[in-house]
Each structure stands twice: as C-alpha cells, then as structure tokens.
Design a protein around this motif. Structure first.
Motif, PDB file in Angstrom:
ATOM      1  N   LYS B  11       0.850  -1.188   0.000  1.00  0.00           N
ATOM      2  CA  LYS B  11       0.000   0.000   0.000  1.00  0.00           C
ATOM      3  C   LYS B  11       0.885   1.238   0.000  1.00  0.00           C
ATOM      4  O   LYS B  11       1.767   1.358   0.831  1.00  0.00           O
ATOM      5  CB  LYS B  11      -0.884  -0.010   1.255  1.00  0.00           C
ATOM      6  CG  LYS B  11      -1.990   1.008   1.167  1.00  0.00           C
ATOM      7  CD  LYS B  11      -2.656   1.177   2.515  1.00  0.00           C
ATOM      8  CE  LYS B  11      -3.593   2.369   2.462  1.00  0.00           C
ATOM      9  NZ  LYS B  11      -4.012   2.760   3.794  1.00  0.00           N
ATOM     10  N   TYR B  72      -4.969  -3.707  -7.659  1.00  0.00           N
ATOM     11  CA  TYR B  72      -5.394  -5.077  -7.413  1.00  0.00           C
ATOM     12  C   TYR B  72      -6.566  -5.440  -8.314  1.00  0.00           C
ATOM     13  O   TYR B  72      -7.574  -4.736  -8.358  1.00  0.00           O
ATOM     14  CB  TYR B  72      -5.806  -5.250  -5.944  1.00  0.00           C
ATOM     15  CG  TYR B  72      -6.454  -6.583  -5.679  1.00  0.00           C
ATOM     16  CD1 TYR B  72      -5.677  -7.724  -5.492  1.00  0.00           C
ATOM     17  CD2 TYR B  72      -7.846  -6.719  -5.655  1.00  0.00           C
ATOM     18  CE1 TYR B  72      -6.261  -8.963  -5.283  1.00  0.00           C
ATOM     19  CE2 TYR B  72      -8.442  -7.952  -5.448  1.00  0.00           C
ATOM     20  CZ  TYR B  72      -7.649  -9.069  -5.260  1.00  0.00           C
ATOM     21  OH  TYR B  72      -8.238 -10.298  -5.067  1.00  0.00           O
ATOM     22  N   ILE B  99      -9.410  -6.444   2.774  1.00  0.00           N
ATOM     23  CA  ILE B  99     -10.503  -6.542   1.795  1.00  0.00           C
ATOM     24  C   ILE B  99     -10.016  -7.272   0.544  1.00  0.00           C
ATOM     25  O   ILE B  99     -10.671  -8.186   0.043  1.00  0.00           O
ATOM     26  CB  ILE B  99     -11.045  -5.135   1.463  1.00  0.00           C
ATOM     27  CG1 ILE B  99     -11.775  -4.585   2.693  1.00  0.00           C
ATOM     28  CG2 ILE B  99     -11.961  -5.166   0.247  1.00  0.00           C
ATOM     29  CD1 ILE B  99     -12.255  -3.162   2.550  1.00  0.00           C
ATOM     30  N   ASN B 100      -8.833  -6.900   0.061  1.00  0.00           N
ATOM     31  CA  ASN B 100      -8.308  -7.565  -1.136  1.00  0.00           C
ATOM     32  C   ASN B 100      -7.837  -8.986  -0.843  1.00  0.00           C
ATOM     33  O   ASN B 100      -8.010  -9.882  -1.664  1.00  0.00           O
ATOM     34  CB  ASN B 100      -7.170  -6.750  -1.746  1.00  0.00           C
ATOM     35  CG  ASN B 100      -7.677  -5.475  -2.400  1.00  0.00           C
ATOM     36  OD1 ASN B 100      -8.884  -5.341  -2.647  1.00  0.00           O
ATOM     37  ND2 ASN B 100      -6.795  -4.542  -2.662  1.00  0.00           N
ATOM     38  N   ILE B 188     -11.598  -2.909 -13.638  1.00  0.00           N
ATOM     39  CA  ILE B 188     -11.867  -1.697 -12.863  1.00  0.00           C
ATOM     40  C   ILE B 188     -12.081  -0.545 -13.840  1.00  0.00           C
ATOM     41  O   ILE B 188     -11.243  -0.289 -14.704  1.00  0.00           O
ATOM     42  CB  ILE B 188     -10.677  -1.365 -11.931  1.00  0.00           C
ATOM     43  CG1 ILE B 188     -10.404  -2.530 -10.979  1.00  0.00           C
ATOM     44  CG2 ILE B 188     -10.949  -0.086 -11.132  1.00  0.00           C
ATOM     45  CD1 ILE B 188      -9.097  -2.419 -10.217  1.00  0.00           C
ATOM     46  N   VAL B 189     -13.210   0.151 -13.709  1.00  0.00           N
ATOM     47  CA  VAL B 189     -13.456   1.274 -14.613  1.00  0.00           C
ATOM     48  C   VAL B 189     -13.425   2.614 -13.876  1.00  0.00           C
ATOM     49  O   VAL B 189     -13.358   3.662 -14.490  1.00  0.00           O
ATOM     50  CB  VAL B 189     -14.796   1.114 -15.380  1.00  0.00           C
ATOM     51  CG1 VAL B 189     -14.687  -0.029 -16.377  1.00  0.00           C
ATOM     52  CG2 VAL B 189     -15.978   0.903 -14.438  1.00  0.00           C
ATOM     53  N   ASP B 190     -13.483   2.573 -12.566  1.00  0.00           N
ATOM     54  CA  ASP B 190     -13.466   3.833 -11.817  1.00  0.00           C
ATOM     55  C   ASP B 190     -13.048   3.556 -10.372  1.00  0.00           C
ATOM     56  O   ASP B 190     -13.243   2.456  -9.860  1.00  0.00           O
ATOM     57  CB  ASP B 190     -14.866   4.463 -11.837  1.00  0.00           C
ATOM     58  CG  ASP B 190     -14.859   5.897 -11.314  1.00  0.00           C
ATOM     59  OD1 ASP B 190     -13.780   6.517 -11.306  1.00  0.00           O
ATOM     60  OD2 ASP B 190     -15.931   6.371 -10.901  1.00  0.00           O
ATOM     61  N   LYS B 191     -12.466   4.581  -9.757  1.00  0.00           N
ATOM     62  CA  LYS B 191     -12.022   4.451  -8.374  1.00  0.00           C
ATOM     63  C   LYS B 191     -12.372   5.742  -7.655  1.00  0.00           C
ATOM     64  O   LYS B 191     -12.141   6.827  -8.181  1.00  0.00           O
ATOM     65  CB  LYS B 191     -10.506   4.232  -8.374  1.00  0.00           C
ATOM     66  CG  LYS B 191     -10.045   3.359  -7.246  1.00  0.00           C
ATOM     67  CD  LYS B 191      -8.668   2.790  -7.519  1.00  0.00           C
ATOM     68  CE  LYS B 191      -8.545   1.496  -6.741  1.00  0.00           C
ATOM     69  NZ  LYS B 191      -7.398   0.713  -7.059  1.00  0.00           N
ATOM     70  N   GLN B 192     -12.952   5.640  -6.501  1.00  0.00           N
ATOM     71  CA  GLN B 192     -13.290   6.838  -5.729  1.00  0.00           C
ATOM     72  C   GLN B 192     -12.660   6.701  -4.348  1.00  0.00           C
ATOM     73  O   GLN B 192     -13.112   5.898  -3.543  1.00  0.00           O
ATOM     74  CB  GLN B 192     -14.821   6.995  -5.569  1.00  0.00           C
ATOM     75  CG  GLN B 192     -15.628   6.938  -6.869  1.00  0.00           C
ATOM     76  CD  GLN B 192     -16.012   5.524  -7.288  1.00  0.00           C
ATOM     77  OE1 GLN B 192     -16.009   4.607  -6.494  1.00  0.00           O
ATOM     78  NE2 GLN B 192     -16.351   5.342  -8.555  1.00  0.00           N
ATOM     79  N   LEU B 193     -11.594   7.463  -4.102  1.00  0.00           N
ATOM     80  CA  LEU B 193     -10.925   7.362  -2.805  1.00  0.00           C
ATOM     81  C   LEU B 193     -11.323   8.538  -1.929  1.00  0.00           C
ATOM     82  O   LEU B 193     -11.382   9.675  -2.399  1.00  0.00           O
ATOM     83  CB  LEU B 193      -9.410   7.323  -2.990  1.00  0.00           C
ATOM     84  CG  LEU B 193      -8.884   6.067  -3.685  1.00  0.00           C
ATOM     85  CD1 LEU B 193      -7.384   6.138  -3.878  1.00  0.00           C
ATOM     86  CD2 LEU B 193      -9.251   4.806  -2.910  1.00  0.00           C
ATOM     87  N   SER B 194     -11.615   8.237  -0.684  1.00  0.00           N
ATOM     88  CA  SER B 194     -11.964   9.328   0.218  1.00  0.00           C
ATOM     89  C   SER B 194     -10.678  10.059   0.610  1.00  0.00           C
ATOM     90  O   SER B 194      -9.607   9.466   0.676  1.00  0.00           O
ATOM     91  CB  SER B 194     -12.701   8.797   1.444  1.00  0.00           C
ATOM     92  OG  SER B 194     -12.017   7.700   1.978  1.00  0.00           O
ATOM     93  N   LYS B 198      -7.554   7.411   5.083  1.00  0.00           N
ATOM     94  CA  LYS B 198      -8.287   6.831   6.211  1.00  0.00           C
ATOM     95  C   LYS B 198      -7.695   5.489   6.621  1.00  0.00           C
ATOM     96  O   LYS B 198      -7.296   4.698   5.783  1.00  0.00           O
ATOM     97  CB  LYS B 198      -9.742   6.615   5.785  1.00  0.00           C
ATOM     98  CG  LYS B 198     -10.708   7.412   6.629  1.00  0.00           C
ATOM     99  CD  LYS B 198     -12.142   7.106   6.230  1.00  0.00           C
ATOM    100  CE  LYS B 198     -12.678   5.952   7.043  1.00  0.00           C
ATOM    101  NZ  LYS B 198     -13.980   5.496   6.588  1.00  0.00           N
ATOM    102  N   GLU B 200      -8.005   1.790   7.728  1.00  0.00           N
ATOM    103  CA  GLU B 200      -9.019   0.744   7.638  1.00  0.00           C
ATOM    104  C   GLU B 200      -9.255   0.142   9.037  1.00  0.00           C
ATOM    105  O   GLU B 200      -8.321  -0.211   9.739  1.00  0.00           O
ATOM    106  CB  GLU B 200      -8.543  -0.306   6.630  1.00  0.00           C
ATOM    107  CG  GLU B 200      -9.240  -1.644   6.658  1.00  0.00           C
ATOM    108  CD  GLU B 200     -10.729  -1.577   6.348  1.00  0.00           C
ATOM    109  OE1 GLU B 200     -11.159  -0.634   5.675  1.00  0.00           O
ATOM    110  OE2 GLU B 200     -11.438  -2.475   6.804  1.00  0.00           O
ATOM    111  N   HIS B 249     -19.492   1.033   6.147  1.00  0.00           N
ATOM    112  CA  HIS B 249     -18.178   0.389   6.310  1.00  0.00           C
ATOM    113  C   HIS B 249     -17.506   0.771   7.633  1.00  0.00           C
ATOM    114  O   HIS B 249     -16.441   0.272   7.944  1.00  0.00           O
ATOM    115  CB  HIS B 249     -17.271   0.656   5.105  1.00  0.00           C
ATOM    116  CG  HIS B 249     -17.105   2.105   4.765  1.00  0.00           C
ATOM    117  ND1 HIS B 249     -16.324   2.933   5.509  1.00  0.00           N
ATOM    118  CD2 HIS B 249     -17.652   2.857   3.783  1.00  0.00           C
ATOM    119  CE1 HIS B 249     -16.381   4.143   4.980  1.00  0.00           C
ATOM    120  NE2 HIS B 249     -17.181   4.129   3.937  1.00  0.00           N
TER     121      HIS B 249
END
Lengths: 261, 325
Positions: B11, B72, B99-100, B188-194, B198, B200, B249
């Motif tokens: 990571k 991933y 998660i992965n 994967i077509v899109d990724k939204q990271l906060s 954060k 986990e 989550h």
C-alpha cells in the motif's frame, strides 16, 4: 433477466452462542434462525432488477429441512421459486464443498446473474460467492454496495480500503452483497401467503449427479477439529466522578499501567 | 519439503503491516513444517520491497512487477499467483485478511483445490500440517481448523501476530516471475478514494467508536478529533449506522466488521451482544457511558461512568499533553 440468489439460514445475531461440549457444533436448542442478513440484500437487489427488467428469481440453499424457513422468507419477499439441496451427504460442508454443490445446482438452471451475501454471519468465511464464480468460470465482484445492470454486463461498485471502486463485468457473473446495497423490504402478509404456494423443490445428490465424496464433510478441504468459547474478559476498573478529575487519570494509566498508548 | 509463503500486500509503496506480522509468524511455522519461508510480491514498482521481506525472514521472494498490476484485480492476481503455486507447490500460503486478501484467497482456493481458512487469529503446526484457529459468529466462538489438502491457505487477521525485530543484514534471492495476467473478464473502470488516507478499521491499532449515545452525526467530529490525536480509526455501532449517522463500512459488530485493535475506546455504546462479538477480542477496551449498568462495562478494562460529551474533549486534550511529553 433470470437471477439466482444463494441464501443461507443462520442463527439470529442476538443469539448467545454456546459450544455443545464434546462436539464441533454449537448448542442448537432454543436458537431462532433468520435469513442471513447479507443474503437479504442479495434477495432485495434481485427483486429490484426483476421489477425493472422482468425475468425470474430463483433462490437456492443447502441444508436440513429447517432451512426452508429462510427460503420462505425470500419467497415471501417476492422470489419466484426455490431449490434446497437436501440430504445428509451435504451436511458438514466447508465453504469449498458448499460452493461445489451450489455451483452444480446452478448449472441446472438458466441464469444471467447470481447474487449472494458477501458472507454468512455464522461461519463468517467470506468465500462461497467467489468460489462458486470460480467453479463456474465466471467473474465475481465482491462486497458490492451499488449495482447497475445493462444488457450483457454489470457495473458494480465495491468497497475497497479507503474508498470504493467500480468494476465492469460481463454477465453471467456473481455479485456478493455488502451492507449498503439497498434496504431490504419486509415480506408483506399477502407475500407470506403466496410464498406458501410457490415451488420449493428438494434436490438430492443424485439429482445433481455428484458423488458423495464431492460434497458435505467428505468433499471438504478443511475440517473443524474443535470449537471453543472466547476467553472471558476479567472485570475491569470502573471510574466514577468528575470527568475533569478521572479522565486525566485514565489517560495516564493507559500509558503507564495498560501500556497501550 | 513444505515451504511457507507470505503473499505481501503493498500500500502506497510500502508493505502492509500484516505482511510483516505474517513473515514473523511464518518464520516460526516454516521451521515447524520443515520448509523455507518465501515471499510473493505482485504489483507495480514492488521489486525493491523484496529486501524488506528478507529482513523479516524471507529467503526467496517471487516478484511479478508490471505497471499493469498497479491496481489489485482479483482475476489477474489469482492467475499470476495460481500459476506460480502450481509450479512451486508451497505447503502453506498466508494472505492478509484485508478486503483484497479476502477476495484473492478464495480465488486461489478454487483454482488450486486447496483448503482455505479465513481470518485466522492463531497459526500453528501439527505433524507437518498447518493448524489454525478462527473466530466464528463474529467471535462468539472459535473454530480450530485442520486441512485435508497439501496446499493450505489462510487469511490472517491483522494485529494479532507481533512483528519480530528485523535483521538488517539478511538478504533474499529475488525470482522474477511472469506478470502475464492471462484472461481477465472483470475490469476496474473507476475508483473513488476518500480524502486523507483513512485507516481501515480491521487493520487499525486503535479504534475510537461511537454509538447511539452520540445523539447525531454532527457529534462524531469530537471522536474524529480524538482519533486524529492518537492515530485511530473511527468506528460506529449498528445503531449509529442504521440511524444514518455513519457509513456502513464503519460498523463494528456481527453485521459489520470484527476488529482486534490494541485499544478500543467506546463512546455511548451500550454493548448489544452483536457489537460485543465484533470488538471483544480487542486487547484493551475503554468504555465511556452514562449508564453504569450498560453491558459494555462487562468487557471493558477501564470503564468511565460519565457523560461522553464532557469526557471526549478532555480525553483529546489529555492525550495531546501525554503524547507531547
């Protein structure tokens, strides 16, 4: 669009679990059972897709006769018909043997999409959906919180560390449902009445064309050797009084006594 | 010879802590099952981390390094690792229960016909075979598991195995493997990271958690302030999540996440059985609640019977002072 939903009956999350001494099972007497909460999301999503696009929702479970109650809940919510893999040979299965039996049952159905909960809240394995997909040679998107279905493909948004990602997969595929996907409906009274008349077929090992050593405990890749209860936590220290006095004390103790900070 | 493999997750260019925990434990396991400890790295720009794995005991590290593997993808990673496993036939494969990791492990199990135990909290060996213990019913009970297959896979819960002291002089043989992902259907077509990296929940060392007693979403700011000071993740009870105050989550408990941090601080959480199941394996528990009869106090090491709205800001200030010392 024909959708298969894999469901499991699990003990109510309010249940106090006790180990049945000398066995690898829990005490079953007095337990009330529910449709696995994550499977409820899967059923709800299947029904929403059916309402939008038509087709049929078939529920499949594996387990003893009592598990039909969970299946009836799914039927009362609006699923069309159900199958239960029935027989002593299926019992004692780990995730692998469960998935092997379910995958074989699925091959006998016509389907465009398979939905199931991301995990069952009894054995918490988080495996069966992915295993079923792999055994059927189709893609799987795991822990999905948003699903858009198009012709021949889906866009599924899944939880990842620190955010979400959206995955596009061709159908047929397996989607495992995470909390947040939807708000499951409650079965209506007419729904419950109708569910009693819906088809719920028992499927035997022979019907599936599998050998006894491919399913249940015999077909499992792992086995439980023992069940134990968690260690009891010793009674802790209680602090009462003015927060301005006790909180500084507690914070110091977390460093000096508990050594956790 | 049954080698023990650790599949390391990367990571932001670093090995995840659980990878170091698994290497530390894996070294012990490898000597018990009579094999070597080896690592696997899949990703982009990860080759340099092999030396890090060596410090924690890996004698060989297989590396699939390719720009296409930066993110991933379950199918791609399983194709690459599955092929390697079929060639090398390790006895034990350890994967972090992230998660992965929980997505990857069943894909390998299916591909290899290998037994898989999820989210294990204890690892041992018996007669050259892996034995593990894992929580079931979100921790209301534990199952000891044995494997019937030669290849044995476990996802390992973060924070339960200590990290050994690194041996800075150690090195590992680096074996480059094919980064060919094979046929991949799901993309994967899109990724939204906060924003703001954060932590986990399931991997956090400290968790600050709020329940119904928080009275509304706006009050979680108080817990976030505390969490910022002590480097904690913020969790919530089911009541708070169902009320829409916090995201799904963030939920700790039987229909949320099961966590084992070093320190769990519960604010305004009464302690419903399904919440206790999810957090009572925390190493140290502090509970803050006005109600002295709240069930959470039965599992708390330190119980503060007081109004959380008074306690939280004082606690934040006191931790600030303490950490500045």
């Amino acid at each position: 669009m024909n959708i298969i939903v894999l469901v499991k009956q699990v003990p109510d999350t309010e249940t106090r679990i006790k180990v049945q001494p000398g066995t690898t099972d829990i005490v079953r007497e007095g337990i009330s059972y529910l449709l696995n909460p994550y499977d409820e999301f899967a059923v709800e999503e299947a029904l929403k897709i059916k309402e939008a696009k038509g087709g049929e929702v078939v529920v499949i479970t594996m387990g003893e006769a009592r598990t039909e109650e969970a299946v009836r809940t799914a039927l009362a919510m609006g699923a069309d018909k159900a199958r239960r893999l029935d027989g002593a040979e299926f019992l004692g299965a780990d995730s692998y043997a469960t998935a092997a039996a379910l995958a074989k049952a699925i091959q006998g159905e016509s389907y465009d999409l398979i939905l199931c909960g991301k995990q069952a809240v009894d054995d918490d394995s988080v495996q069966v959906g992915i295993l079923v997909a792999a055994m059927l040679g189709i893609p799987c998107v795991n822990m999905v919180t948003k699903l858009e279905v198009a012709d021949g493909s889906v866009k599924a948004t899944r939880e990842i560390e620190g955010g979400t990602e959206t995955i596009e997969a061709p159908t047929p595929c397996v989607i495992t449902a995470q909390k947040g996907l939807n708000e499951p409906r409650y079965p209506s009274l007419p729904g419950i009445m109708k569910a009693k008349k819906k088809e719920l077929k028992a499927v035997s090992l022979g019907d599936l064309g599998l050998a006894a050593d491919q399913v249940g405990a015999a077909g499992s890749k792992t086995e439980i050797s023992e069940l134990t209860m968690p260690a009891e936590r010793a009674a802790g220290k209680v602090f009462e009084g003015e927060p301005a006095d006790i909180v500084p004390k507690v914070v110091r103790m977390l460093r000096d006594e508990a050594k956790v900070i | 010879m049954a080698n023990v493999w650790v599949i390391a997750e990367v990571k932001e260019g670093k090995l995840k802590k659980v990878a170091l925990e698994m290497l530390s434990k894996g070294k012990e396991l490898a000597s018990q099952v009579g094999g070597a400890l080896e690592g696997v790295l899949v990703g982009s720009g990860v080759e340099g981390l092999a030396s890090e794995m060596a410090k924690y005991g890996a004698s060989k590290v297989y590396v699939a390094d390719d720009a296409a593997l930066a993110e991933y993808n379950g199918e791609a990673y399983a194709n690459i690792i599955g092929k390697l496993v079929e060639e090398q036939k390790p006895g034990v494969i350890l994967i972090g229960a992230s998660i992965n990791g929980k997505d990857l492990a069943p894909r390998l199990s299916a591909k290899l016909g290998a037994g898989l135990a999820s989210d294990v909290v204890e690892l041992g060996a018996d007669g050259g075979k892996l034995t593990v213990k894992r929580p079931i019913y979100a921790g209301k009970a534990f199952a000891s598991i044995k494997f019937k297959t030669d290849i044995q896979i476990a996802t390992v819960r973060p924070n339960v195995n200590p990290v050994a002291a690194p041996n800075d002089g150690a090195s590992a043989e680096v074996v480059k493997i094919s980064a060919d992902a094979g046929a991949v259907k799901a993309k994967i077509v899109d990724k939204q990271l906060s924003a703001g990296g954060k932590i986990e929940l399931t991997e956090a060392n400290i968790i600050v958690s709020g329940g119904r007693g928080m009275k509304g979403p706006e009050n979680y700011k108080m817990l976030e302030d505390l969490a910022d000071v002590i480097g904690a993740a913020v969790g919530a009870s089911r009541a708070a999540v169902d009320a829409g105050w916090r995201a799904h989550h963030d939920q700790v408990g039987q229909t949320g996440k099961t966590v084992s941090p070093t320190l769990y601080i519960a604010f305004g959480i009464s302690g419903a059985i399904q919440h206790l199941a999810g957090m009572s394996s925390s190493k140290f528990i502090v509970a803050v609640n006005k109600d002295a009869e709240a069930p959470i106090f039965k599992v708390a090491d330190y119980g503060i019977v007081a109004d959380l709205f008074t306690v939280a800001p004082i606690m934040t200030d006191e931790f600030k002072k303490l950490l500045a010392e």
